[in-house]
Design a protein around this motif. Sequence first.
Motif, PDB file in Angstrom:
ATOM      1  N   GLY A  75       2.977  -7.255 -27.060  1.00  0.00           N
ATOM      2  CA  GLY A  75       1.587  -8.183 -27.326  1.00  0.00           C
ATOM      3  C   GLY A  75       1.144  -8.580 -25.891  1.00  0.00           C
ATOM      4  N   GLU A  76       1.844  -9.011 -24.986  1.00  0.00           N
ATOM      5  CA  GLU A  76       1.317  -8.920 -23.903  1.00  0.00           C
ATOM      6  C   GLU A  76       1.299  -8.191 -22.805  1.00  0.00           C
ATOM      7  OE1 GLU A  76       4.793 -10.851 -21.238  1.00  0.00           O
ATOM      8  OE2 GLU A  76       5.151 -12.258 -22.401  1.00  0.00           O
ATOM      9  N   ALA A  79      -2.491  -7.331 -25.171  1.00  0.00           N
ATOM     10  CA  ALA A  79      -3.646  -8.353 -24.830  1.00  0.00           C
ATOM     11  C   ALA A  79      -3.524  -8.431 -22.939  1.00  0.00           C
ATOM     12  CB  ALA A  79      -3.232  -9.594 -24.640  1.00  0.00           C
ATOM     13  N   GLN A  80      -3.683  -7.987 -22.134  1.00  0.00           N
ATOM     14  CA  GLN A  80      -3.159  -7.372 -21.089  1.00  0.00           C
ATOM     15  C   GLN A  80      -4.835  -5.941 -20.552  1.00  0.00           C
ATOM     16  OE1 GLN A  80      -2.739  -9.199 -17.965  1.00  0.00           O
ATOM     17  NE2 GLN A  80      -3.982  -7.992 -17.380  1.00  0.00           N
ATOM     18  N   ARG A  81      -4.321  -5.251 -21.285  1.00  0.00           N
ATOM     19  CA  ARG A  81      -5.264  -4.714 -21.417  1.00  0.00           C
ATOM     20  C   ARG A  81      -6.514  -3.994 -22.068  1.00  0.00           C
ATOM     21  NH1 ARG A  81      -3.412   1.175 -24.316  1.00  0.00           N
ATOM     22  NH2 ARG A  81      -4.035   2.155 -23.369  1.00  0.00           N
ATOM     23  N   LEU A  82      -6.425  -5.454 -23.355  1.00  0.00           N
ATOM     24  CA  LEU A  82      -8.149  -5.523 -23.815  1.00  0.00           C
ATOM     25  C   LEU A  82      -8.715  -6.415 -22.357  1.00  0.00           C
ATOM     26  CD1 LEU A  82      -6.451  -5.993 -27.537  1.00  0.00           C
ATOM     27  CD2 LEU A  82      -8.419  -4.683 -26.208  1.00  0.00           C
ATOM     28  N   VAL A  91      -6.158 -13.537 -25.797  1.00  0.00           N
ATOM     29  CA  VAL A  91      -6.435 -12.994 -26.886  1.00  0.00           C
ATOM     30  C   VAL A  91      -5.515 -13.305 -27.949  1.00  0.00           C
ATOM     31  CG1 VAL A  91      -5.928 -10.416 -28.187  1.00  0.00           C
ATOM     32  CG2 VAL A  91      -6.972 -10.789 -25.839  1.00  0.00           C
ATOM     33  N   PHE A  92      -6.303 -13.443 -28.487  1.00  0.00           N
ATOM     34  CA  PHE A  92      -4.741 -13.965 -30.119  1.00  0.00           C
ATOM     35  C   PHE A  92      -4.695 -12.689 -30.603  1.00  0.00           C
ATOM     36  CE2 PHE A  92      -4.326 -15.688 -34.051  1.00  0.00           C
ATOM     37  CZ  PHE A  92      -2.732 -16.550 -33.721  1.00  0.00           C
ATOM     38  N   PHE A  93      -3.535 -12.312 -31.551  1.00  0.00           N
ATOM     39  CA  PHE A  93      -3.363 -11.295 -32.278  1.00  0.00           C
ATOM     40  C   PHE A  93      -3.352 -11.690 -33.967  1.00  0.00           C
ATOM     41  CE2 PHE A  93      -1.842  -9.207 -28.612  1.00  0.00           C
ATOM     42  CZ  PHE A  93      -3.236  -7.936 -28.520  1.00  0.00           C
ATOM     43  N   PRO A 278       5.695  -6.134 -33.063  1.00  0.00           N
ATOM     44  CA  PRO A 278       5.613  -4.681 -32.283  1.00  0.00           C
ATOM     45  C   PRO A 278       4.723  -3.540 -32.762  1.00  0.00           C
ATOM     46  CG  PRO A 278       7.413  -6.079 -32.300  1.00  0.00           C
ATOM     47  CD  PRO A 278       6.236  -6.593 -33.365  1.00  0.00           C
ATOM     48  N   LEU A 279       5.037  -4.019 -34.618  1.00  0.00           N
ATOM     49  CA  LEU A 279       4.459  -2.361 -35.080  1.00  0.00           C
ATOM     50  C   LEU A 279       2.913  -2.389 -35.299  1.00  0.00           C
ATOM     51  CD1 LEU A 279       4.899   0.093 -36.833  1.00  0.00           C
ATOM     52  CD2 LEU A 279       4.922  -1.347 -38.781  1.00  0.00           C
ATOM     53  N   ALA A 280       2.332  -3.741 -35.155  1.00  0.00           N
ATOM     54  CA  ALA A 280       0.428  -3.884 -35.188  1.00  0.00           C
ATOM     55  C   ALA A 280       0.630  -3.712 -33.450  1.00  0.00           C
ATOM     56  CB  ALA A 280       0.317  -4.667 -35.640  1.00  0.00           C
ATOM     57  N   MET A 281       1.486  -3.718 -32.480  1.00  0.00           N
ATOM     58  CA  MET A 281       0.543  -3.890 -31.129  1.00  0.00           C
ATOM     59  C   MET A 281       0.916  -2.270 -30.273  1.00  0.00           C
ATOM     60  SD  MET A 281       0.213  -6.607 -30.122  1.00  0.00           S
ATOM     61  CE  MET A 281      -1.059  -6.521 -31.440  1.00  0.00           C
TER      62      MET A 281
END
Length: 396
Positions: A75-76, A79-82, A91-93, A278-281
């Motif tokens: 997630g980190e 989020a950092q790329r976004l 960012v909240f997923f 992790p799968l979504a990420m």
Amino acid sequence: MTITPLMPVYPRCGVRPVRGEGAYLYGEDGQQYLDFASGIAVNALGHGHPHLTKAIAEQAATLMHVSNLYGSPQGEHLAQRLVDHTFADTVFFTNSGAEAVECAIKTARRYHFANGNPQRHTLITFDTAFHGRTLGTISATNQAKMRDGFEPLLPGFAYANFNDLAGALALIDDNTAGFLVEPIQGEGGIRQASHEFLTGLRKACDEHGLLLVLDEVQCGYGRTGKFFAHELYGITPDIMSVAKGIGGGFPFGACLATEEAAKGMVAGTHGSTYGGNPLAMAAGEAILDVILEEGFLENVTAMGDRLRQGLEQMIPNHDHLFDSVRGTGLMLGLKLKSDSRAFVAFARDNHNLLMVSAGENVVRILPPLVIDESHIAECIEKLSAAARVYVPASDD
Ligand SMILES: *Cc1c(COP(=O)(O)O)cnc(C)c1O
């Protein structure tokens, strides 16, 4: 018992896809369809894109889900790329678009609460808006067909006319938290915010200490040829909901915000069991790899221009049926002079072309972002063929 095992809330059509490949879907009966619906702007890379499917398969075998109890390197990283590629600082997923909008609404309310202004809880939203199907998000639209029978709805929304800046500004009062708006309304009929309207809302937010909350669930993620549609206007939001294309078919979404706008969202205020797993990420990383590749967004713009040109050239030959073209990039709408649902059904059933009907009798044309000119030619060919023989019902 007459109710179907699948709760009968959708008027499903006869197409029953079992397989997809690029811009094509294949039905249970073996029929091939040109998919210019993309699961309603979701399948940004088309069907079965190798980079995406490999990423999902590998991650599924490695680690699918843990919990937000634990640290999230996956997630980190996403989020950092976004953050690196947008206005946002955080960012909240989520697992869907509606949840992304819910998070945006909560973030906006909580901002004013954190500032000592809890009375500033009302978001001004717009007619024919679509923000999802949760109780919160149906409260954020004034469309009766989504709200009827679900009352009492959530208070804290006021409704103005889309593209009516003066009308929106006139609704600002001591309870206003900000504006919630789609830069291009999808369900509403590919209605695009005017430059004056969206920049005017931004300016009003700056002047009055309000938040501009953009719903880019449909128009974001490369659909318009920009990473996000607000880039077309030279403005940035304070908060933004994202979904659909972000997972390319893997169900997830995100709420992005500036540090200032997210100041109320401290530990314990919000959460999701699955959100950001992790799968979504892994799906998100793969999509982003492709969308941010050099030339990808430029190609969306180029293909969008070609498709628009093709549509516009077709109109005079069928002007009993077609009115005009609207939209940007590969988020296009063909406005009809008669019922758009009937024509979408006709093109689907007789010419194997998949599109989506929207408000104002607009046919939404939302191809995968990876199409080439051959797909555009095929679409125009199918549309022209359909238009040549289609007879609108007389009561349209
Ligand atoms: C699709 C959509 C939503 C809702 O997304 P779900 O994933 O169906 O919850 C919200 N806002 C906009 C603009 C959309 O197009």
